[in-house]
Design a protein around this motif. Structure first.
Motif, PDB file in Angstrom:
ATOM      1  N   TYR A  36       0.834  -1.199   0.000  1.00 52.77           N
ATOM      2  CA  TYR A  36       0.000   0.000   0.000  1.00 52.77           C
ATOM      3  C   TYR A  36       0.872   1.253   0.000  1.00 52.77           C
ATOM      4  O   TYR A  36       0.623   2.199  -0.727  1.00 52.77           O
ATOM      5  N   TYR A  37       1.886   1.215   0.820  1.00 47.91           N
ATOM      6  CA  TYR A  37       2.749   2.381   1.006  1.00 47.91           C
ATOM      7  C   TYR A  37       3.524   2.735  -0.265  1.00 47.91           C
ATOM      8  O   TYR A  37       3.690   3.906  -0.597  1.00 47.91           O
ATOM      9  N   CYS A  38       3.997   1.735  -0.969  1.00 47.40           N
ATOM     10  CA  CYS A  38       4.915   1.954  -2.100  1.00 47.40           C
ATOM     11  C   CYS A  38       4.225   2.262  -3.431  1.00 47.40           C
ATOM     12  O   CYS A  38       4.912   2.553  -4.411  1.00 47.40           O
ATOM     13  N   LYS A  39       2.924   2.210  -3.463  1.00 45.80           N
ATOM     14  CA  LYS A  39       2.225   2.383  -4.743  1.00 45.80           C
ATOM     15  C   LYS A  39       2.643   3.632  -5.505  1.00 45.80           C
ATOM     16  O   LYS A  39       2.716   3.617  -6.716  1.00 45.80           O
ATOM     17  N   ASN A  40       2.933   4.720  -4.825  1.00 42.50           N
ATOM     18  CA  ASN A  40       3.253   5.967  -5.503  1.00 42.50           C
ATOM     19  C   ASN A  40       4.716   6.392  -5.357  1.00 42.50           C
ATOM     20  O   ASN A  40       5.054   7.537  -5.642  1.00 42.50           O
ATOM     21  N   LEU A  41       5.576   5.493  -4.931  1.00 42.57           N
ATOM     22  CA  LEU A  41       6.978   5.854  -4.727  1.00 42.57           C
ATOM     23  C   LEU A  41       7.845   5.650  -5.964  1.00 42.57           C
ATOM     24  O   LEU A  41       8.976   6.116  -6.004  1.00 42.57           O
ATOM     25  N   ASN A  42       7.354   4.935  -6.954  1.00 45.68           N
ATOM     26  CA  ASN A  42       8.125   4.681  -8.179  1.00 45.68           C
ATOM     27  C   ASN A  42       9.509   4.100  -7.891  1.00 45.68           C
ATOM     28  O   ASN A  42      10.495   4.484  -8.504  1.00 45.68           O
ATOM     29  N   ASN A  43       9.566   3.181  -6.950  1.00 51.26           N
ATOM     30  CA  ASN A  43      10.791   2.450  -6.596  1.00 51.26           C
ATOM     31  C   ASN A  43      11.924   3.372  -6.140  1.00 51.26           C
ATOM     32  O   ASN A  43      13.088   3.017  -6.235  1.00 51.26           O
ATOM     33  N   GLN A  44      11.602   4.544  -5.651  1.00 49.22           N
ATOM     34  CA  GLN A  44      12.594   5.476  -5.107  1.00 49.22           C
ATOM     35  C   GLN A  44      12.412   5.526  -3.589  1.00 49.22           C
ATOM     36  O   GLN A  44      11.746   6.403  -3.067  1.00 49.22           O
ATOM     37  N   TYR A  45      13.010   4.574  -2.895  1.00 47.79           N
ATOM     38  CA  TYR A  45      12.807   4.445  -1.460  1.00 47.79           C
ATOM     39  C   TYR A  45      13.885   5.196  -0.698  1.00 47.79           C
ATOM     40  O   TYR A  45      15.045   5.219  -1.103  1.00 47.79           O
ATOM     41  N   THR A  46      13.489   5.757   0.423  1.00 48.01           N
ATOM     42  CA  THR A  46      14.452   6.348   1.345  1.00 48.01           C
ATOM     43  C   THR A  46      14.460   5.510   2.619  1.00 48.01           C
ATOM     44  O   THR A  46      13.556   4.688   2.842  1.00 48.01           O
ATOM     45  N   LEU A  47      15.453   5.742   3.440  1.00 47.57           N
ATOM     46  CA  LEU A  47      15.498   5.045   4.726  1.00 47.57           C
ATOM     47  C   LEU A  47      14.256   5.400   5.540  1.00 47.57           C
ATOM     48  O   LEU A  47      13.683   4.543   6.216  1.00 47.57           O
ATOM     49  N   GLN A  57       3.543  -1.709   9.191  1.00 51.17           N
ATOM     50  CA  GLN A  57       3.354  -3.157   9.323  1.00 51.17           C
ATOM     51  C   GLN A  57       3.006  -3.525  10.761  1.00 51.17           C
ATOM     52  O   GLN A  57       2.120  -4.348  11.002  1.00 51.17           O
ATOM     53  N   LEU A  58       3.689  -2.898  11.720  1.00 50.90           N
ATOM     54  CA  LEU A  58       3.378  -3.163  13.130  1.00 50.90           C
ATOM     55  C   LEU A  58       1.936  -2.778  13.455  1.00 50.90           C
ATOM     56  O   LEU A  58       1.216  -3.538  14.100  1.00 50.90           O
ATOM     57  N   ALA A  59       1.514  -1.593  13.013  1.00 49.01           N
ATOM     58  CA  ALA A  59       0.161  -1.117  13.306  1.00 49.01           C
ATOM     59  C   ALA A  59      -0.894  -2.021  12.672  1.00 49.01           C
ATOM     60  O   ALA A  59      -1.914  -2.340  13.308  1.00 49.01           O
ATOM     61  N   LEU A  60      -0.647  -2.438  11.450  1.00 48.24           N
ATOM     62  CA  LEU A  60      -1.595  -3.316  10.758  1.00 48.24           C
ATOM     63  C   LEU A  60      -1.722  -4.653  11.488  1.00 48.24           C
ATOM     64  O   LEU A  60      -2.827  -5.169  11.701  1.00 48.24           O
ATOM     65  N   GLU A  61      -0.587  -5.202  11.883  1.00 46.47           N
ATOM     66  CA  GLU A  61      -0.614  -6.472  12.611  1.00 46.47           C
ATOM     67  C   GLU A  61      -1.361  -6.323  13.935  1.00 46.47           C
ATOM     68  O   GLU A  61      -2.226  -7.143  14.263  1.00 46.47           O
ATOM     69  N   PRO A 121       5.001  -3.721 -10.704  1.00 50.78           N
ATOM     70  CA  PRO A 121       5.676  -2.432 -10.525  1.00 50.78           C
ATOM     71  C   PRO A 121       6.340  -2.267  -9.153  1.00 50.78           C
ATOM     72  O   PRO A 121       7.219  -1.435  -8.995  1.00 50.78           O
ATOM     73  N   LEU A 122       5.932  -3.060  -8.173  1.00 53.56           N
ATOM     74  CA  LEU A 122       6.499  -2.943  -6.834  1.00 53.56           C
ATOM     75  C   LEU A 122       7.632  -3.931  -6.574  1.00 53.56           C
ATOM     76  O   LEU A 122       8.115  -4.043  -5.443  1.00 53.56           O
ATOM     77  N   ARG A 123       8.067  -4.641  -7.591  1.00 55.63           N
ATOM     78  CA  ARG A 123       9.173  -5.597  -7.448  1.00 55.63           C
ATOM     79  C   ARG A 123      10.404  -5.047  -8.138  1.00 55.63           C
ATOM     80  O   ARG A 123      10.309  -4.452  -9.207  1.00 55.63           O
TER      81      ARG A 123
END
Length: 170
Positions: A36-47, A57-61, A121-123
């Motif tokens: 869900y989070y990465c859908k609009n990041l275009n594979n440009q992740y930051t720390l 992920q913790l909150a969802l769990e 697109p998220l891989r």
């Protein structure tokens, strides 16, 4: 409550297996927040994105625990954040590594890389699945927690996963 974690490299059927297990066991599946989070990041992740995914992920769990029926099936864990942080940034924030030590899962299903790569697109790393399989084995060995590698295609993979969980639960 028993917590079952479905983990592994990209494009190994984690989401499919996790949902199948939850349905078969009459419980809920915690989805992978990063999708869900990465859908609009275009594979440009930051720390910071990785840390945000960790908290998500913790909150969802935690939100889905009350809905579980003695078993909680998790489509990935926060260990994924560690693996990506180490790979992309060379280290993992202490908040993540500390939570990994404190957040126990009872049984892990490590999805094998015997499925063909499915573009998404998220891989990001179709040519590095062998590398990430070894990383996952090393991380799980380091936790000292029980896990099994799940192989097979189609219904065989699903049935292998369910049989492994049922055997563990006995």
């Amino acid at each position: 409550m028993k917590k079952i974690a479905v983990v592994g490299p990209e494009s190994t059927g984690k989401s499919t297996i996790a949902q199948y297990l939850a349905n078969s066991l009459g419980t809920v599946c915690v989805p992978e927040y990063a999708r869900y989070y990465c859908k609009n990041l275009n594979n440009q992740y930051t720390l910071q994105d990785e840390v945000n995914m960790f908290y998500g992920q913790l909150a969802l769990e935690e939100a889905l625990v009350p809905l579980a029926q003695n078993i909680l099936v998790c489509d990935t864990t926060i260990m994924t954040v560690k693996i990506w942080c180490d790979h992309l940034f060379g280290n993992t924030p202490a908040i993540v590594t500390e939570e990994i030590k404190n957040r126990a899962y009872d049984f892990y299903l490590l999805m094998d890389i015997d499925l063909p790569w499915q573009d998404d697109p998220l891989r990001d790393f179709p040519k590095e699945r062998e590398h990430f399989m070894e990383v996952w084995k090393n991380e799980l060995d380091g936790l000292g927690t029980p896990y099994i590698i799940i192989s097979g295609t189609g219904n065989v993979r699903s049935e292998n996963a369910l049989a492994a969980v049922q055997q563990y639960l006995q």
